[in-house]
Motif scaffolding. Structure first.
Motif, PDB file in Angstrom:
ATOM      1  N   ALA A 247       2.374 -43.687  17.808  1.00 12.01           N
ATOM      2  CA  ALA A 247       1.674 -42.450  17.113  1.00 12.01           C
ATOM      3  C   ALA A 247       2.961 -41.760  16.649  1.00 12.01           C
ATOM      4  O   ALA A 247       2.881 -41.260  15.588  1.00 12.01           O
ATOM      5  CB  ALA A 247       0.925 -41.382  18.078  1.00 12.01           C
TER       6      ALA A 247
ATOM      7  N   VAL B  60       4.062 -40.644  12.748  1.00  8.27           N
ATOM      8  CA  VAL B  60       4.326 -39.303  12.346  1.00  8.27           C
ATOM      9  C   VAL B  60       5.657 -39.357  11.547  1.00  8.27           C
ATOM     10  O   VAL B  60       5.921 -38.865  10.533  1.00  8.27           O
ATOM     11  CB  VAL B  60       4.392 -38.302  13.490  1.00  8.27           C
TER      12      VAL B  60
ATOM     13  N   THR C  64      -0.811 -33.558  24.467  1.00  3.15           N
ATOM     14  CA  THR C  64      -1.338 -34.713  23.881  1.00  3.15           C
ATOM     15  C   THR C  64      -0.545 -35.126  22.656  1.00  3.15           C
ATOM     16  O   THR C  64       0.375 -34.577  22.271  1.00  3.15           O
ATOM     17  CB  THR C  64      -2.626 -34.058  23.258  1.00  3.15           C
TER      18      THR C  64
ATOM     19  N   GLU D 283      -1.008 -35.389  19.729  1.00  4.06           N
ATOM     20  CA  GLU D 283      -1.121 -34.643  18.505  1.00  4.06           C
ATOM     21  C   GLU D 283      -0.035 -33.524  18.847  1.00  4.06           C
ATOM     22  O   GLU D 283       0.392 -33.039  17.823  1.00  4.06           O
ATOM     23  CB  GLU D 283      -2.601 -34.090  18.372  1.00  4.06           C
ATOM     24  N   GLU D 284       0.072 -32.689  19.948  1.00  5.40           N
ATOM     25  CA  GLU D 284       0.747 -31.735  20.262  1.00  5.40           C
ATOM     26  C   GLU D 284       2.236 -32.076  20.415  1.00  5.40           C
ATOM     27  O   GLU D 284       3.047 -31.350  19.686  1.00  5.40           O
ATOM     28  CB  GLU D 284       0.402 -31.094  21.607  1.00  5.40           C
TER      29      GLU D 284
ATOM     30  N   GLN E  23       3.093 -32.372  16.586  1.00  2.81           N
ATOM     31  CA  GLN E  23       3.214 -31.110  16.069  1.00  2.81           C
ATOM     32  C   GLN E  23       4.736 -30.473  16.436  1.00  2.81           C
ATOM     33  O   GLN E  23       5.561 -29.995  15.498  1.00  2.81           O
ATOM     34  CB  GLN E  23       2.310 -29.987  16.339  1.00  2.81           C
TER      35      GLN E  23
END
Ligand code: HEM
Length: 155
Positions: free
Chosen positions: A5, A9, A80, A82-83, A86
């Motif tokens: 992941a 990104v 997570t 996603e966190e 970010q």
């Protein structure tokens, strides 16, 4: 999974830099970020009165503090994907060199570095006393080792 992941990104980060007036942010190693840099940012910057909040341009999610889902705020569980992504994108953004040819001139390093040691001034105070600080050197090593941006970002 997390590594994949973050690698995706990283590829996306490179694409942000095009020649239509946007700024190319550095593509830094996502796995070194996860292993070495994120723990430092979580511990030293992630306090909810500092960068563990949504209203700071540089904001940091961390376990037991600021979370994307407010219901998980004080739960001591891993971030997570996603966190983490970010946090990675935010840190890459503030790793942008302010003076050309001087990667260490970025706000990510210059804000928390003591003014006496050449820092740019920081309402959050002197987090790192000088450039010999082990944490400073860990973050600096990450900032100074950008990945090659994907082909499409070089055009
Ligand atoms: C190593 C840890 C830290 C790093 C990398 C860091 C980095 C930064 C960066 C890049 C900025 C400019 C972007 C922004 O306004 O969000 C900034 C500003 C700020 N930081 Fe930090 N910070 C750290 C620790 C802290 C701590 C512990 C506090 C609180 C005690 C804090 C409070 C603030 C405040 C109030 C500002 C806005 C005013 C200013 O620009 O000086 N920071 N910091």
């Amino acid at each position: 999974m997390r590594g994949v992941a973050l690698a995706v990104v990283a590829a996306l980060v490179g694409c942000i830099g095009t020649d239509d007036g946007t700024v190319a942010i550095p593509v830094l190693d996502p796995l070194v970020f996860r292993e070495d840099v994120q723990p430092i940012l979580a511990t030293r910057c992630g306090n909810p009165t500092c960068h563990g909040r949504a209203d700071r341009p540089f904001s940091i999610y961390s376990a037991g503090a600021y979370r994307a889902d407010p219901a998980r705020t004080f739960l001591d569980e891993p971030l997570t994907p996603e966190e983490l992504a970010q946090n990675y994108i935010g840190a890459c953004g503030f790793a942008l060199e302010l003076e050309s040819t001087s990667p260490s001139s970025c706000e990510l390093l210059q804000k928390p570095l003591a003014i006496d040691a050449g820092g740019m001034g920081h309402l959050g105070g002197d987090v790192w006393i000088d450039e010999r600080d082990r944490e400073y050197r860990t973050v600096e090593a990450w900032v100074r080792a950008p990945l090659d941006p994907p082909e499409e970002a070089r055009q």
